[in-house]
Design an enzyme around this catalytic site. Sequence first.
Site, short mmCIF file in Angstrom:
data_model
loop_
_atom_site.label_atom_id
_atom_site.label_comp_id
_atom_site.label_asym_id
_atom_site.label_seq_id
_atom_site.Cartn_x
_atom_site.Cartn_y
_atom_site.Cartn_z
N GLY A 43 0.60 -1.21 0.38
CA GLY A 43 0.03 0.23 0.14
C GLY A 43 0.63 0.92 0.17
O GLY A 43 0.87 1.97 -0.29
N SER A 71 -7.07 -9.34 -3.08
CA SER A 71 -6.84 -8.44 -1.87
C SER A 71 -6.28 -6.99 -1.49
O SER A 71 -6.74 -6.07 -0.99
CB SER A 71 -7.51 -8.47 -0.53
OG SER A 71 -6.10 -9.68 -0.36
N LEU A 73 -5.63 -5.52 -4.64
CA LEU A 73 -5.92 -4.46 -5.96
C LEU A 73 -6.14 -3.49 -5.51
O LEU A 73 -6.53 -2.59 -6.16
CB LEU A 73 -6.23 -4.78 -6.80
CG LEU A 73 -5.14 -6.22 -7.68
CD1 LEU A 73 -5.86 -7.16 -9.10
CD2 LEU A 73 -4.01 -6.01 -7.99
N GLN A 74 -7.31 -3.32 -4.08
CA GLN A 74 -7.63 -1.80 -3.50
C GLN A 74 -7.06 -0.71 -3.66
O GLN A 74 -7.69 0.31 -3.60
CB GLN A 74 -8.59 -2.22 -2.82
CG GLN A 74 -9.35 -1.08 -2.01
CD GLN A 74 -8.03 -1.49 -0.50
OE1 GLN A 74 -7.57 -1.70 -0.41
NE2 GLN A 74 -9.62 -0.79 0.78
N ARG A 75 -5.46 -0.91 -2.82
CA ARG A 75 -4.83 0.39 -3.04
C ARG A 75 -3.39 0.06 -3.42
O ARG A 75 -2.75 1.22 -3.64
CB ARG A 75 -5.12 0.11 -1.86
CG ARG A 75 -4.13 -1.14 -0.53
CD ARG A 75 -4.10 -1.11 0.51
NE ARG A 75 -3.90 -2.07 1.47
CZ ARG A 75 -4.43 -4.42 1.61
NH1 ARG A 75 -5.93 -3.70 0.22
NH2 ARG A 75 -3.64 -4.78 1.69
N LYS A 88 5.44 -9.60 -5.64
CA LYS A 88 5.73 -7.71 -5.56
C LYS A 88 6.96 -7.25 -6.12
O LYS A 88 6.51 -6.35 -7.37
CB LYS A 88 5.02 -7.63 -4.51
CG LYS A 88 3.74 -7.76 -4.46
CD LYS A 88 3.31 -7.10 -2.71
CE LYS A 88 1.95 -7.91 -1.96
NZ LYS A 88 1.60 -6.68 -1.18
N CYS A 177 11.95 6.39 20.68
CA CYS A 177 11.21 7.48 21.48
C CYS A 177 10.22 7.33 22.15
O CYS A 177 9.81 8.10 23.12
CB CYS A 177 12.03 8.57 20.98
SG CYS A 177 14.51 8.71 20.90
N CYS A 191 -4.19 -3.79 8.99
CA CYS A 191 -5.82 -3.82 7.64
C CYS A 191 -6.14 -4.75 7.41
O CYS A 191 -7.68 -5.01 7.14
CB CYS A 191 -4.81 -2.63 6.76
SG CYS A 191 -3.53 -1.68 7.05
N CYS A 251 19.19 4.70 20.92
CA CYS A 251 19.69 7.08 20.53
C CYS A 251 19.57 7.33 22.19
O CYS A 251 20.30 8.19 21.49
CB CYS A 251 18.91 7.55 19.80
SG CYS A 251 16.76 7.87 20.45
#
Lengths: 278, 66
Positions: A43, A71, A73-75, A88, A177, A191, A251
């Site tokens: 996405g 599923s 391909l919607q985004r 991919k 942090c 998602c 850090c």
Amino acid sequence: MVALDLDATQLDRYSRHLIMDAVGPEGQQQLLNSRVLCVGAGGLGSPAIEYLAAAGVGTLGIVDDDVVERSNLQRQVLHTEADIGTPKVESAAAFVEAQAPDVTVEPIERRLTKANARELVASYDIVLDGSDNFPTRFLLNDVCWLRGTPLVHGAVLRFEGQVTTIDPRADGPCYRCLFPSAPPAGAVPGCATAGVLGVLPGTVGCFQATEVCKLIMETGDPLVGRLLSYNAAGMTVDTVEYAANPNCPVCGTNGIDSIEEIEYTETCAIDDHCAGGS
Amino acid sequence: MDCTAEVVGDTTHTIDVADGDTYGDLLTAVGLSTHEATVLVDDTPVPEDQPIETDHVRILRLIKGG
């Protein structure tokens, strides 16, 4: 000073960049000379890869071990119906090669792991995090911080998106942090279980690509020490400033100097014995 | 004491806090767990077990998807 080496085709292709004071031939050359690693071609990765390629980022590494599913391909606009079942990274590479012949694609059909992350990150100037899981996200934060490689983070869920930039060179705060460790499995939905508005990762991935271009050209104000929160339902954008945490396990004062002792499973927690100064 | 808790990207709550209440208690009061959000006081993340000593916090939710 960047050596300029734009041919006639490039002068035409990138003309809308070249006429900008903040980009110009030098900025375009910086883009063409740069190497960016995109982690995830889903996405967030889809729009980011498309726009970074169109902008002329010279080399795009794309890491993903998934294949295209219906599923997605919607985004995930890099991929099409014809790509279902295809890795991919192959689908992404084919898109970029057709769209942007200046760009060299380095498809890496692997999952980013503790074993390969350092070597992969070391080959690139900037990393864009389009991952969909906490182990990868925390691993990228830690490796990029230790290597001094800027990392542009993004995340989406339902109508909400977040973007922030981790820049160890600027000594800014890191992702740990804010969130020292990941939640237990299942505590935060993804998602696949909670859904995401299809267009949302398009917006957030473009924010990430914008940050990457700014970092390459050293222009504008990147989201270092700031987290952009976008709510598509209310169409609101909020920027939250956050300071470096002196007790940050990465850090902070006693931060890690290696990822060797860290397990990137479940919570990705860093115990005291992992910390560099303890 | 009242404390306003601004959940970034969402709603702002006014919570009545008692002496000894922690930032973790504040998260619970707005319906979040300590696993899924962090509390910022003056732009700085604060430990969830620390007593509340301010009248305004921002709460940042952890988002997973990509």
